[in-house]
Write a protein that holds these residues in place. Structure first.
Motif, PDB file in Angstrom:
ATOM      1  N   ARG A  12      25.225 -46.786 -77.905  1.00 53.32           N
ATOM      2  CA  ARG A  12      26.424 -47.139 -77.160  1.00 53.32           C
ATOM      3  C   ARG A  12      26.266 -48.513 -76.501  1.00 53.32           C
ATOM      4  O   ARG A  12      27.187 -49.327 -76.483  1.00 53.32           O
ATOM      5  CB  ARG A  12      26.720 -46.097 -76.085  1.00 53.32           C
ATOM      6  N   GLY A  15      26.458 -51.143 -79.217  1.00 57.24           N
ATOM      7  CA  GLY A  15      27.853 -51.278 -79.650  1.00 57.24           C
ATOM      8  C   GLY A  15      28.680 -52.054 -78.638  1.00 57.24           C
ATOM      9  O   GLY A  15      29.524 -52.862 -78.995  1.00 57.24           O
ATOM     10  N   ALA A  16      28.433 -51.810 -77.363  1.00 60.92           N
ATOM     11  CA  ALA A  16      29.158 -52.528 -76.319  1.00 60.92           C
ATOM     12  C   ALA A  16      28.799 -54.010 -76.339  1.00 60.92           C
ATOM     13  O   ALA A  16      29.653 -54.879 -76.157  1.00 60.92           O
ATOM     14  CB  ALA A  16      28.865 -51.936 -74.961  1.00 60.92           C
ATOM     15  N   GLU A  18      27.817 -55.748 -78.985  1.00 60.07           N
ATOM     16  CA  GLU A  18      28.455 -56.360 -80.150  1.00 60.07           C
ATOM     17  C   GLU A  18      29.939 -56.612 -79.885  1.00 60.07           C
ATOM     18  O   GLU A  18      30.474 -57.654 -80.249  1.00 60.07           O
ATOM     19  CB  GLU A  18      28.272 -55.473 -81.383  1.00 60.07           C
ATOM     20  N   ARG A  19      30.597 -55.632 -79.283  1.00 56.82           N
ATOM     21  CA  ARG A  19      32.023 -55.812 -78.976  1.00 56.82           C
ATOM     22  C   ARG A  19      32.223 -56.962 -77.992  1.00 56.82           C
ATOM     23  O   ARG A  19      33.170 -57.743 -78.103  1.00 56.82           O
ATOM     24  CB  ARG A  19      32.592 -54.510 -78.412  1.00 56.82           C
ATOM     25  N   LEU A  20      31.332 -57.064 -77.007  1.00 54.97           N
ATOM     26  CA  LEU A  20      31.421 -58.148 -76.038  1.00 54.97           C
ATOM     27  C   LEU A  20      31.206 -59.508 -76.724  1.00 54.97           C
ATOM     28  O   LEU A  20      31.923 -60.470 -76.465  1.00 54.97           O
ATOM     29  CB  LEU A  20      30.395 -57.948 -74.916  1.00 54.97           C
ATOM     30  N   ARG A  22      31.782 -60.259 -79.863  1.00 52.96           N
ATOM     31  CA  ARG A  22      32.959 -60.546 -80.685  1.00 52.96           C
ATOM     32  C   ARG A  22      34.122 -61.030 -79.802  1.00 52.96           C
ATOM     33  O   ARG A  22      34.846 -61.943 -80.162  1.00 52.96           O
ATOM     34  CB  ARG A  22      33.379 -59.302 -81.450  1.00 52.96           C
ATOM     35  N   ALA A  23      34.290 -60.406 -78.659  1.00 55.99           N
ATOM     36  CA  ALA A  23      35.381 -60.789 -77.763  1.00 55.99           C
ATOM     37  C   ALA A  23      35.172 -62.208 -77.222  1.00 55.99           C
ATOM     38  O   ALA A  23      36.115 -63.010 -77.138  1.00 55.99           O
ATOM     39  CB  ALA A  23      35.497 -59.800 -76.616  1.00 55.99           C
ATOM     40  N   THR A  25      33.413 -64.601 -78.688  1.00 54.17           N
ATOM     41  CA  THR A  25      33.594 -65.528 -79.805  1.00 54.17           C
ATOM     42  C   THR A  25      35.076 -65.731 -80.085  1.00 54.17           C
ATOM     43  O   THR A  25      35.538 -66.864 -80.278  1.00 54.17           O
ATOM     44  CB  THR A  25      32.880 -64.992 -81.066  1.00 54.17           C
TER      45      THR A  25
END
Length: 192
Positions: A12, A15-16, A18-20, A22-23, A25
């Motif tokens: 988790r 995953g958080a 990676e999402r951060l 991507r956001a 970028t």
């Protein structure tokens, strides 16, 4: 069982992250694109502003008159002025000197990154004496004939009697960027 919970928590967390990433970028890319659009809008706006004619509120009101008649006009002196002490023969002599002194050809071009006027002209002296300290006035107008700038210059060179002299690329002064034509006239000259 403890290991499985650790893996779920770590997954988790990963995953958080990676999402951060991507956001961040995506935000930086959209911010960069926004800056490029802003820069493009500023450049286009400046280009349009440069092409538009100046409004009457931003410039001085141009003088609507014939420059040649203005230059040749002499104001009458009042009796209380010190100019009244000058004999009228001096004015008549100055006018007579200009009668046989004329500009036979003239051209102009821009210099100094387009802001200065460089005038080339030939001065013809048909008098029986040499003249010096010749004062010229150049009037610059737009393409439609609207007056823009008037500049004067005194030339200290001597022009011999019954001769002509060419003055090449004489800097007259700063001119308006919209100036398209120039007309130079003689104002005064002194006997050498």
């Amino acid at each position: 069982m403890g290991t499985r919970l650790d893996r779920i928590r770590l997954e988790r967390f990963a995953g958080a992250g990676e999402r951060l990433a991507r956001a961040v970028t995506a935000a930086s890319v959209s911010f960069g694109r926004g800056l490029l659009w802003l820069l493009a809008a500023i450049i286009v706006g400046c280009g349009i502003w440069m092409l538009l004619p100046l409004s009457k509120g931003n410039t001085t009101e141009p003088v609507k008159s014939d420059f040649k008649s203005d230059l040749a006009a002499v104001e009458p002196a009042t009796p209380g002025d010190a100019a009244a002490a000058v004999p009228p023969t001096a004015e008549a002599q100055a006018a007579a000197e200009l009668d046989h002194l004329r500009i036979s050809s003239q051209t102009w071009r821009r210099g100094g990154l387009g802001s200065k006027a460089l005038v080339t002209f030939t001065l013809r002296n048909d008098n029986d004496y040499a003249v010096r300290d010749v004062e010229i006035v150049c009037a610059f107008v737009r393409r439609d004939g609207t007056p823009l700038t008037v500049r004067s210059r005194v030339l200290t060179d001597t022009v011999g009697m019954k001769s002509r002299k060419t003055f090449a690329r004489i800097p007259v002064g700063y001119v308006n960027v919209n100036a398209d034509q120039a007309k130079c006239s003689l104002v005064a000259a002194r006997r050498a």
